[in-house]
Design an enzyme around this catalytic site. Structure first.
Site, short mmCIF file in Angstrom:
data_model
loop_
_atom_site.label_atom_id
_atom_site.label_comp_id
_atom_site.label_asym_id
_atom_site.label_seq_id
_atom_site.Cartn_x
_atom_site.Cartn_y
_atom_site.Cartn_z
N ASN A 11 -7.89 66.96 -43.70
CA ASN A 11 -6.91 67.51 -42.60
C ASN A 11 -7.09 68.99 -42.64
O ASN A 11 -6.77 69.92 -43.53
CB ASN A 11 -5.35 67.12 -42.88
CG ASN A 11 -4.36 67.69 -42.21
OD1 ASN A 11 -4.85 68.27 -40.99
ND2 ASN A 11 -3.07 67.81 -42.66
N LYS A 13 -5.59 71.01 -40.51
CA LYS A 13 -4.37 71.68 -40.00
C LYS A 13 -4.53 72.61 -39.15
O LYS A 13 -5.51 72.39 -38.16
CB LYS A 13 -3.54 72.42 -41.34
CG LYS A 13 -3.40 71.22 -42.37
CD LYS A 13 -2.50 71.83 -43.64
CE LYS A 13 -2.65 70.76 -44.60
NZ LYS A 13 -1.98 71.09 -45.61
N HIS A 107 2.91 63.80 -40.64
CA HIS A 107 2.31 64.58 -41.90
C HIS A 107 3.59 65.34 -42.25
O HIS A 107 4.56 65.59 -41.33
CB HIS A 107 1.17 65.37 -41.45
CG HIS A 107 0.68 66.19 -42.61
ND1 HIS A 107 1.52 67.46 -42.84
CD2 HIS A 107 -0.37 66.21 -43.26
CE1 HIS A 107 0.73 67.79 -43.99
NE2 HIS A 107 -0.26 67.37 -44.45
N GLU A 109 4.16 68.22 -42.82
CA GLU A 109 4.52 69.44 -42.06
C GLU A 109 4.96 69.41 -40.61
O GLU A 109 5.63 69.88 -40.18
CB GLU A 109 2.98 70.21 -42.09
CG GLU A 109 2.82 71.05 -43.40
CD GLU A 109 1.23 71.05 -43.49
OE1 GLU A 109 0.52 71.06 -42.72
OE2 GLU A 109 0.88 71.28 -44.79
N GLU A 185 1.72 61.58 -49.86
CA GLU A 185 1.37 63.12 -50.09
C GLU A 185 2.78 63.77 -50.49
O GLU A 185 3.50 64.16 -49.59
CB GLU A 185 0.98 63.81 -48.77
CG GLU A 185 -0.42 63.28 -48.44
CD GLU A 185 -0.91 64.16 -47.27
OE1 GLU A 185 -2.17 64.81 -47.85
OE2 GLU A 185 -0.52 64.61 -46.38
N GLY A 191 -0.76 72.10 -50.92
CA GLY A 191 -0.96 73.47 -50.52
C GLY A 191 -0.36 74.23 -51.77
O GLY A 191 -0.29 75.66 -51.65
N SER A 231 -3.11 68.80 -53.02
CA SER A 231 -3.89 69.64 -53.69
C SER A 231 -5.27 69.00 -54.33
O SER A 231 -5.64 69.37 -55.58
CB SER A 231 -3.38 70.40 -54.90
OG SER A 231 -2.37 71.15 -54.32
P1 PGA Z 1 -3.70 70.53 -49.57
O1 PGA Z 1 -2.92 69.62 -48.15
O2 PGA Z 1 -4.80 69.31 -50.03
O3 PGA Z 1 -4.04 71.52 -49.19
O4 PGA Z 1 -2.64 70.30 -50.52
C1 PGA Z 1 -2.93 68.01 -48.16
C2 PGA Z 1 -2.49 67.57 -46.84
O5 PGA Z 1 -1.59 68.44 -46.37
O6 PGA Z 1 -2.95 66.80 -46.31
#
Ligand code: PGA
Length: 274
Positions: A11, A13, A107, A109, A185, A191, A231
């Site tokens: 992803n 983003k 997601h 976010e 997640e 992140g 992560s």
């Molecule tokens: P990240 O993001 O691997 O940077 O932690 C994962 C995600 O939000 O899909």
């Protein structure tokens, strides 16, 4: 032996515009020649699915640049309606017109910053599946929720919203293999560099599998892929994907560069041939 196969997805983003997208796939193509034969065989045999979710303006370029690679391209979000006055949104007919058939939904976010709710996640998931799209639907608890032992309750609420009026074996979620994939997640791991340990992730995936089994029936639950995200990188991917109930990964930061992403694909190859 992973009887559901593995799914490695990235992803991006709000990263990688058209130019960087082209560079990424150019580099991935030149490095693909060095990839282990077992990985290629797994992809060809349908045991390893790979998908990248670029930002909307990079979708066409990604489709073009990824030609010849066994990599699906998906959108990061789509509306439940087919068209209309929904400024800033994309619909499944618009996506299909350029050749996109896969969408990420819900997601954290989107939930955290853009007002996505359990109800809008349900609407998107149901409608997009009905329109023949493949959906990766995200769920996950916050740090405070985990600390208060609310993880199971939060995941059950999020899943329950989507599968609310489903009788066991309901075909719209289960008819087409892998049309619906769940991505777990934990928000505290996204992140942050803090990954759930394989044991924590596996325990939570077991809760998800149990819920799916109760709601959809054992067969559907056994067939549905559940990915882990938060992560993930080339160093921790193998241990996570080796867990029996973890069927792949949804990767943010480490999917932005071809080497990082390829490292995770190689890890999947090792798990599949173990
Ligand atoms: P990240 O993001 O691997 O940077 O932690 C994962 C995600 O939000 O899909």
């Amino acid at each position: 032996m992973k009887n559901r196969g593995l799914f490695v997805s990235g992803n991006w983003k709000m990263n990688n515009g058209p130019q960087k997208t082209e560079e990424f796939f150019g580099q991935l193509k030149s490095k693909w020649h060095d990839i282990q034969p077992n990985v290629k065989a797994a992809v060809q045999g349908g045991n390893l699915r790979i998908c990248i979710f670029p930002p909307a303006v990079s979708l066409s370029g990604a489709l073009h640049a990824a030609q010849g690679l066994p990599v699906e391209i998906g959108a990061q979000n789509a509306h439940w309606e087919k068209s209309g006055a929904f400024t800033g949104e994309l619909s499944s007919p618009i996506l299909k017109e350029i050749g996109i058939n896969t969408v990420l939904v819900g997601h954290s976010e989107r939930r955290q910053y853009f007002g996505e709710t359990d109800e809008t996640v349900r609407k998107r998931t149901e409608s997009l599946l009905e329109q023949g799209m493949k959906v990766i639907m995200c769920i996950g608890e916050s740090r405070a929720e985990r600390e208060q032992n609310q993880t199971a309750a939060v995941l059950t609420r999020q899943l329950g919203a989507v599968f609310q009026d489903v009788n066991k074996g309901a075909s719209r979620f289960t008819s087409n293999n892998n049309q619906l994939v769940i991505a777990y997640e934990p928000v505290w791991a996204i992140g942050t560099g803090l990954t759930a340990t394989p044991q924590q992730a596996e325990e939570t995936h077991q809760i998800i599998r149990k819920f799916l089994s109760e709601r959809l029936g054992a067969e559907a639950a056994n067939n549905m892929q559940v990915l882990y995200g938060g992560s993930v990188n080339a160093d921790n991917a193998q241990a996570l994907m080796s867990c029996p109930n973890i069927d792949g990964v949804l990767v943010g930061g480490a999917s932005l560069k071809p080497d990082g992403f390829l490292g995770i694909i190689q890890a999947a190859g090792k798990v599949l041939s173990a």
